[in-house]
Enzyme design. Structure first.
Site, PDB file in Angstrom:
ATOM      1  N   GLU A  41       6.652 -22.252   7.544  1.00 32.65           N
ATOM      2  CA  GLU A  41       6.921 -21.523   8.779  1.00 32.65           C
ATOM      3  C   GLU A  41       8.076 -22.132   9.581  1.00 32.65           C
ATOM      4  O   GLU A  41       8.590 -21.487  10.491  1.00 32.65           O
ATOM      5  CB  GLU A  41       5.666 -21.453   9.645  1.00 32.65           C
ATOM      6  CG  GLU A  41       5.232 -22.770  10.234  1.00 32.65           C
ATOM      7  CD  GLU A  41       4.063 -22.610  11.190  1.00 32.65           C
ATOM      8  OE1 GLU A  41       3.867 -23.515  12.007  1.00 32.65           O
ATOM      9  OE2 GLU A  41       3.365 -21.584  11.125  1.00 32.65           O
ATOM     10  N   GLU A  81       0.808  -1.216   0.000  1.00 37.81           N
ATOM     11  CA  GLU A  81       0.000   0.000   0.000  1.00 37.81           C
ATOM     12  C   GLU A  81       0.848   1.278   0.000  1.00 37.81           C
ATOM     13  O   GLU A  81       0.337   2.372  -0.255  1.00 37.81           O
ATOM     14  CB  GLU A  81      -0.917   0.018   1.229  1.00 37.81           C
ATOM     15  CG  GLU A  81      -2.000  -1.047   1.233  1.00 37.81           C
ATOM     16  CD  GLU A  81      -3.107  -0.770   0.234  1.00 37.81           C
ATOM     17  OE1 GLU A  81      -3.095   0.314  -0.387  1.00 37.81           O
ATOM     18  OE2 GLU A  81      -3.968  -1.637   0.055  1.00 37.81           O
TER      19      GLU A  81
END
Length: 211
Positions: free
Chosen positions: A116, A85
């Site tokens: 992970e 953004e």
């Protein structure tokens, strides 16, 4: 050895939201909304430390450094979302704020098995970006214990970057490879363990405030 997930606050049964399946839609939504109020309070509690983090991020930018988010699953996706953004919102180059997600681009829309826990991938992700003393690295992990995130922070530390751990579970600051810990403890989730809910909301609020 990993700690028992049942010991994590976010994995506990929420007494206030038990029996959701027996409620009407509007009442379910009200219960969720009531739980979200705890998120705002939790985030407020870490603002003094968050202010110090933001100050260091500003210093980093002024010296030509970058802000990098590292996470797995929902945490990683939120970091990538916030970073994406920045160019359209503030006109900054995409290199200024970056997101690293365990499992790479594929993990943005699909679960990548074992990502992970891939420590070498975490180290490589940090190395490939030439992270240095001018950079700030924020590791995002709702549990506070995700191996990929902790390995990335360790490597960032070896390279001299400032390291921040963002979690929604209580952690001992001395037990994690971070200079600062942001831990807005949101309590048990509406649905036990579904940290994309209150945990994700707290994370998004904090990332909004930083950037």
């Amino acid at each position: 050895m990993r700690e028992n997930r049942e010991d994590w606050v976010t994995e506990q049964i929420n007494e206030r939201t038990k029996g959701l399946d027996k409620l009407g839609i509007e009442e379910i939504l009200r219960r969720i909304n009531e739980e979200d109020r705890f998120v705002v309070q939790a985030v407020e509690s870490v603002i003094p430390t968050l202010a110090k983090v933001v100050e260091r991020v500003v210093e980093s930018f002024r010296s030509g450094g970058r802000l990098l988010y590292v996470g797995a699953g929902t945490s990683g996706r939120l970091g990538v979302l916030d970073a994406s953004e920045i160019p359209p919102t503030f006109g900054e180059p995409p290199e200024r704020v970056q997101g690293i997600v365990a499992g790479g681009t594929q993990a943005l829309h699909l679960a990548v098995e074992g990502a992970e826990d891939d420590l070498q991938s975490a180290v490589d992700s940090v190395s490939e970006r030439n992270i240095s003393t001018h950079d700030v690295v924020i590791g995002i992990t709702c549990s506070g214990r995700t191996p990929f995130v902790l390995a990335a922070l360790e490597e960032a530390g070896r390279r001299g970057a400032l390291r921040v751990l963002l979690t929604v579970n209580p952690v001992d600051p001395e037990s994690v490879p971070a200079d600062w810990v942001l831990a807005p403890v949101v309590g048990p989730e509406v649905i036990a363990g579904s940290t994309r809910m209150k945990g994700g909301t707290a994370t998004k609020l904090i990332l909004n405030m930083i950037t």
